[in-house]
Design an enzyme around this catalytic site. Structure first.
Site, PDB file in Angstrom:
ATOM      1  N   VAL A   1     -27.373  13.498  26.372  1.00 13.21           N
ATOM      2  CA  VAL A   1     -25.955  13.175  26.469  1.00 13.21           C
ATOM      3  C   VAL A   1     -25.340  14.209  27.402  1.00 13.21           C
ATOM      4  CG1 VAL A   1     -23.766  13.293  25.188  1.00 13.21           C
ATOM      5  CG2 VAL A   1     -25.664  11.950  24.283  1.00 13.21           C
ATOM      6  N   CYS A   2     -24.352  13.792  28.183  1.00 12.42           N
ATOM      7  CA  CYS A   2     -23.576  14.702  29.027  1.00 12.42           C
ATOM      8  C   CYS A   2     -24.501  15.416  30.020  1.00 12.42           C
ATOM      9  CB  CYS A   2     -22.804  15.666  28.107  1.00 12.42           C
ATOM     10  SG  CYS A   2     -21.400  16.508  28.880  1.00 12.42           S
ATOM     11  N   THR A   3     -24.251  16.691  30.295  1.00 10.21           N
ATOM     12  CA  THR A   3     -25.055  17.399  31.292  1.00 10.21           C
ATOM     13  C   THR A   3     -26.488  17.655  30.827  1.00 10.21           C
ATOM     14  OG1 THR A   3     -24.203  19.528  30.494  1.00 10.21           O
ATOM     15  CG2 THR A   3     -23.059  18.528  32.352  1.00 10.21           C
ATOM     16  N   GLY A   4     -26.820  17.236  29.613  1.00 11.06           N
ATOM     17  CA  GLY A   4     -28.215  17.334  29.166  1.00 11.06           C
ATOM     18  C   GLY A   4     -29.177  16.657  30.129  1.00 11.06           C
TER      19      GLY A   4
ATOM     20  N   ALA B   1     -23.322   9.239  29.080  1.00 11.41           N
ATOM     21  CA  ALA B   1     -22.279   9.935  29.849  1.00 11.41           C
ATOM     22  C   ALA B   1     -21.799  11.132  29.013  1.00 11.41           C
ATOM     23  CB  ALA B   1     -21.162   8.961  30.188  1.00 11.41           C
TER      24      ALA B   1
END
Lengths: 270, 270
Positions: free
Chosen positions: B142-145, B192
């Site tokens: 999720v996200c910048t992962g 996202a």
């Protein structure tokens, strides 16, 4: 639990015994998501968020993320400072009831089924909430947290909502159950179950700061939800799923009803 | 930080030094939201969720809540077992890289700006992810992962998404950036930013279990979002809010670009 996991758990205990690296509250907003937040012109709003055993962590983390980006001073409060067994993992309270600021901008209570019922029956918790709630600028909750506010006498005569499985319990304690994702009545703001914490958090952010700030937070956390299924309310999920969930909660709901009736009895005697 | 808060923090350290009451992972699903979950017919899916310093807790807690209700065996993994300074509060890893199960159903990486960049540049983290990711049934973020997955070489040739501020960095590491809330390409599932963890979690739940179970979870967490504002994407928020956020991230984005270019260089030499 595997042996390997138990070995890790022992090691965790040893490491925590060293106290290594563990601070109290988390990183300031400027270190995390809010690196781009403008310096606040107003003083930081004081927020006390109850953390209690068996709480549902997501009830807390949604709103706390929003309020942290808004540069609030967040206190995770419980009777004493120390570890709290939440649903997913242990967390730590950072501020004891005694040391919690007397005049708060926000008092918040998350939910958590058995943890909620324990709070509804705990005079120390209820007295703390009743005191801080009597002066807080906003008295708020997500999920079954509103039952705890109710048991503390803080929702008498106020419109409120809760987790969909227990909304019938609110009126026992004098609240006016009002269907909705986030219900605002004067300075009471209550959210529906668990994920309503995001809608609640942004609603509160706009009240504490302003709409522009709330929208900036919404963009930072990219809150443009697209649920892959349409089963988020009893009406949309249909009777089979509702029955499955409700059937496992008969005992819990009876305990919550009893706690609410006990609260009503206390109100009538006061 | 007030003196009172500092006193509480010292007390917290003392209490943690006693190790009082602190277990490893949290309550089993049956103790929390999933009291009504039917006994699983299949073995519990093994899930490793990376926890790292400066991570965004909400990236993790959304999906973890869903997977916990689905009776997954969740390992919060880091180099060693111990405290992790997340954005909102300290949490604890429960399983070290060495002791993490070799064959996982799910490998998951949350985001966290500076924490993400540190992971992108850390061979120990990248080697662990590359190893477990080579065999995991699902490789997810999720996200910048997803930037961390990318730096570990796990997104080369895969469609993927990320936090809207850094999607241009994905292709540097061989990923095919694809706009969307949750992007699935074979066994890679990326979400996202931050709140996409809920949509991601339910998408994954349906793959791990089935659609009926995912819908039951959705009803349990009452995921019928009603954002009070319409500013959850750059397009909807408009250029002013986008500029405000982007302007604070120039340095961070430069560091993430550099880390991605270094990763690409490693790939070309391997």
């Amino acid at each position: 639990m595997s042996d390997i996991l138990n070995a890790d758990r022992r090691k965790l205990m040893q490491l925590l015994a060293l106290g290594a690296a563990l601070g109290g509250a988390g990183l300031p907003g400027s270190e995390a998501l809010a690196a781009d937040a403008p310096p606040p012109g107003a003083p930081r709003p004081k927020v006390a968020m109850l953390v209690h055993p068996r709480m549902v962590l997501l009830d807390l983390i949604g709103p706390a993320t929003v309020l942290n980006i808004c540069q609030c001073e967040i206190h995770y409060v419980w009777k004493e400072v120390g570890p709290i067994a939440a649903d997913l993992m242990p967390i730590a309270s950072t501020t004891s009831f005694v040391n919690c600021p007397k005049d708060l901008d926000v008092l918040f209570v998350p939910g958590g089924i058995m943890g909620t019922i324990a709070c509804m029956n705990d005079p120390e918790v209820l007295n703390f909430l009743a005191d801080r709630g009597s002066r807080a600028k906003f008295v708020t909750s997500v999920c079954t947290g509103s039952l705890v506010l109710g048991a503390a006498g803080l929702l008498r005569g106020y419109k409120a909502t809760s987790n969909w499985t227990v909304t019938d319990i609110l009126p026992i304690m004098g609240a006016i159950y009002t269907p909705g994702r986030v219900i605002t009545d004067r300075n009471r703001i209550t959210g529906a179950a668990v994920t309503a914490g995001l809608d609640f958090g942004l609603t509160l952010a706009a009240r504490l700061r302003d709409e522009h700030t709330a929208k900036r937070v919404q963009l930072l956390i990219e809150y443009a939800p697209e649920p892959p299924f349409d089963a988020g309310t009893p009406e949309r999920a249909g009777p089979e799923l509702v029955r499955e969930i409700k059937s496992g909660r008969v005992g819990m709901e009876a305990m919550a009803h009893k706690a609410a009736q006990d609260a009503a009895l206390r109100f009538s005697k006061a």
